[in-house]
Design an enzyme around this catalytic site. Structure first.
Site, PDB file in Angstrom:
ATOM      1  N   TYR A  62       0.837  -1.223   0.000  1.00  0.00           N
ATOM      2  CA  TYR A  62       0.000   0.000   0.000  1.00  0.00           C
ATOM      3  C   TYR A  62       0.861   1.257   0.000  1.00  0.00           C
ATOM      4  O   TYR A  62       0.498   2.262  -0.603  1.00  0.00           O
ATOM      5  CB  TYR A  62      -1.003  -0.038   1.166  1.00  0.00           C
ATOM      6  CG  TYR A  62      -2.090  -1.039   0.888  1.00  0.00           C
ATOM      7  CD1 TYR A  62      -2.039  -2.325   1.410  1.00  0.00           C
ATOM      8  CD2 TYR A  62      -3.137  -0.732  -0.002  1.00  0.00           C
ATOM      9  CE1 TYR A  62      -3.009  -3.261   1.092  1.00  0.00           C
ATOM     10  CE2 TYR A  62      -4.104  -1.662  -0.328  1.00  0.00           C
ATOM     11  CZ  TYR A  62      -4.031  -2.932   0.216  1.00  0.00           C
ATOM     12  OH  TYR A  62      -4.986  -3.867  -0.128  1.00  0.00           O
ATOM     13  N   ARG A 121       1.711   1.856  -3.612  1.00  0.00           N
ATOM     14  CA  ARG A 121       0.575   2.384  -4.399  1.00  0.00           C
ATOM     15  C   ARG A 121       0.276   3.825  -3.987  1.00  0.00           C
ATOM     16  O   ARG A 121      -0.095   4.659  -4.805  1.00  0.00           O
ATOM     17  CB  ARG A 121      -0.658   1.486  -4.201  1.00  0.00           C
ATOM     18  CG  ARG A 121      -0.500   0.123  -4.879  1.00  0.00           C
ATOM     19  CD  ARG A 121      -1.662  -0.794  -4.592  1.00  0.00           C
ATOM     20  NE  ARG A 121      -2.899  -0.280  -5.154  1.00  0.00           N
ATOM     21  CZ  ARG A 121      -4.102  -0.659  -4.721  1.00  0.00           C
ATOM     22  NH1 ARG A 121      -4.213  -1.524  -3.728  1.00  0.00           N
ATOM     23  NH2 ARG A 121      -5.201  -0.189  -5.281  1.00  0.00           N
ATOM     24  N   ASN A 159     -12.537   2.472  -6.429  1.00  0.00           N
ATOM     25  CA  ASN A 159     -11.132   2.897  -6.403  1.00  0.00           C
ATOM     26  C   ASN A 159     -10.781   3.513  -5.053  1.00  0.00           C
ATOM     27  O   ASN A 159     -11.635   4.120  -4.402  1.00  0.00           O
ATOM     28  CB  ASN A 159     -10.856   3.906  -7.529  1.00  0.00           C
ATOM     29  CG  ASN A 159     -11.107   3.303  -8.896  1.00  0.00           C
ATOM     30  OD1 ASN A 159     -11.143   2.076  -9.055  1.00  0.00           O
ATOM     31  ND2 ASN A 159     -11.321   4.155  -9.892  1.00  0.00           N
ATOM     32  N   VAL A 160      -9.550   3.344  -4.676  1.00  0.00           N
ATOM     33  CA  VAL A 160      -9.094   3.886  -3.389  1.00  0.00           C
ATOM     34  C   VAL A 160      -8.252   5.137  -3.600  1.00  0.00           C
ATOM     35  O   VAL A 160      -7.778   5.746  -2.635  1.00  0.00           O
ATOM     36  CB  VAL A 160      -8.321   2.799  -2.602  1.00  0.00           C
ATOM     37  CG1 VAL A 160      -9.279   1.668  -2.205  1.00  0.00           C
ATOM     38  CG2 VAL A 160      -7.127   2.257  -3.376  1.00  0.00           C
ATOM     39  N   ASP A 161      -8.107   5.543  -4.883  1.00  0.00           N
ATOM     40  CA  ASP A 161      -7.383   6.793  -5.135  1.00  0.00           C
ATOM     41  C   ASP A 161      -8.319   7.977  -4.909  1.00  0.00           C
ATOM     42  O   ASP A 161      -9.523   7.789  -4.768  1.00  0.00           O
ATOM     43  CB  ASP A 161      -6.795   6.797  -6.568  1.00  0.00           C
ATOM     44  CG  ASP A 161      -7.862   6.738  -7.662  1.00  0.00           C
ATOM     45  OD1 ASP A 161      -7.806   5.836  -8.520  1.00  0.00           O
ATOM     46  OD2 ASP A 161      -8.778   7.605  -7.650  1.00  0.00           O
ATOM     47  N   HIS A 200     -14.437   0.734  -1.274  1.00  0.00           N
ATOM     48  CA  HIS A 200     -13.338  -0.144  -0.834  1.00  0.00           C
ATOM     49  C   HIS A 200     -12.266   0.590  -0.042  1.00  0.00           C
ATOM     50  O   HIS A 200     -11.155   0.111   0.089  1.00  0.00           O
ATOM     51  CB  HIS A 200     -12.712  -0.842  -2.059  1.00  0.00           C
ATOM     52  CG  HIS A 200     -13.648  -1.774  -2.731  1.00  0.00           C
ATOM     53  ND1 HIS A 200     -13.488  -2.216  -4.013  1.00  0.00           N
ATOM     54  CD2 HIS A 200     -14.812  -2.349  -2.293  1.00  0.00           C
ATOM     55  CE1 HIS A 200     -14.480  -3.023  -4.339  1.00  0.00           C
ATOM     56  NE2 HIS A 200     -15.306  -3.109  -3.328  1.00  0.00           N
ATOM     57  N   SER A 218     -14.476  -4.384 -14.176  1.00  0.00           N
ATOM     58  CA  SER A 218     -14.749  -5.708 -14.768  1.00  0.00           C
ATOM     59  C   SER A 218     -15.954  -6.362 -14.094  1.00  0.00           C
ATOM     60  O   SER A 218     -16.368  -7.459 -14.472  1.00  0.00           O
ATOM     61  CB  SER A 218     -13.508  -6.601 -14.602  1.00  0.00           C
ATOM     62  OG  SER A 218     -13.265  -6.793 -13.201  1.00  0.00           O
TER      63      SER A 218
END
Ligand code: APR
Length: 229
Positions: free
Chosen positions: A54, A57, A88-90, A105, A173
């Protein structure tokens, strides 16, 4: 009263910002075993590996910018009441200027107490270290929903989809539940638009596929949505 436009986004939304997806060619799950870096058991077994995964990222996120697709979704706020629901976690939707973003998430730039999950903090900088403690003295962990963990934000996400007048899906997806199941909460006759260069498994009626990357696809979506203002 503006129509409610709900947008479900996934990793493909941030791909043109240089952030890797998970299940594409070269995706993160090709390089890392998800059970080694994204489960509570992984954190118990090898916290250093999880922490590094993490931190790496998060460091990359600091070097990334919102792309044309993120900005195009913000422009839709002129004509619609736009609610982003992202896997997304951004924070690229927020940095593009999106007004309403719900993270299913978790968030890469946040950390939380390993003992008191409601103690959530903005991380200063990209690196979380062992010894970084919550206010009650317990180790901090990434504020990410790992596989096998609950998705508390679903309680808020479901009613948002139920109230949507239009549903848009960009760059996912639809492999991961419960997020992927959100599509099935739309009301009858709500139009669905899917932006993705590869058609994900959406078999409902009334779906319009825009088989483009997010940047170009959202621009085309904007044109199509003009008729629905
Ligand atoms: N623009 C739009 N879509 C794209 C682009 C792009 N530039 N590049 C790839 N895609 C599409 C792919 O075709 C695919 O359908 O984005 C999707 C990416 O799918 P995944 O990698 O599975 O990502 P996602 O669906 O967000 O994964 C869901 O899985 O690992 C967990 O928690 C993680 O939130 C993640 C969840």
């Amino acid at each position: 009263m503006k129509k409610k436009l709900v947008v479900l986004t996934g990793a493909g939304m941030s791909q043109e910002s240089g952030i890797r997806t998970f299940r594409d060619m070269g995706g993160l799950w090709e390089e890392y075993d998800v059970t080694e870096v994204a489960t509570p058991e992984a954190w118990e077994r090898n916290p250093e590996l999880v922490m590094k995964f993490y931190n790496d990222r998060r460091k990359q996120l600091y070097e990334s910018e919102p792309n044309k697709g993120h900005k195009g979704l913000v422009e839709l706020e002129q004509d619609f009441d736009v609610q982003i629901i992202t896997q997304n976690v951004d924070d690229l939707h927020e940095r593009a200027g999106a007004s309403k973003v719900l993270h299913l998430h978790g968030e890469l730039k946040k950390v939380r107490s390993t003992r008191y999950p409601n103690l959530i903090y903005d991380l200063d900088g990209w690196e979380l270290k062992f010894g970084d403690l919550c206010e009650k003295g317990y180790q901090l962990r990434p504020h990410i929903v790992w596989f096998g963990e609950m998705v508390p934000a679903m309680d808020e996400a479901v009613p948002l989809v139920e109230q949507a007048d239009i549903l848009v899906v960009v760059g996912t997806s639809l492999n991961v539940y419960p997020a992927a199941g959100l599509l099935h909460y739309i009301r009858e006759d709500v139009p669905v638009f899917v932006v993705d260069p590869e058609r994900p498994p959406v078999y409902m009626k009334g779906v319009t596929f825009i088989e483009e990357k997010a940047g170009e696809g959202v621009a085309q979506l904007k044109d199509k949505l003009k008729q629905l203002i």
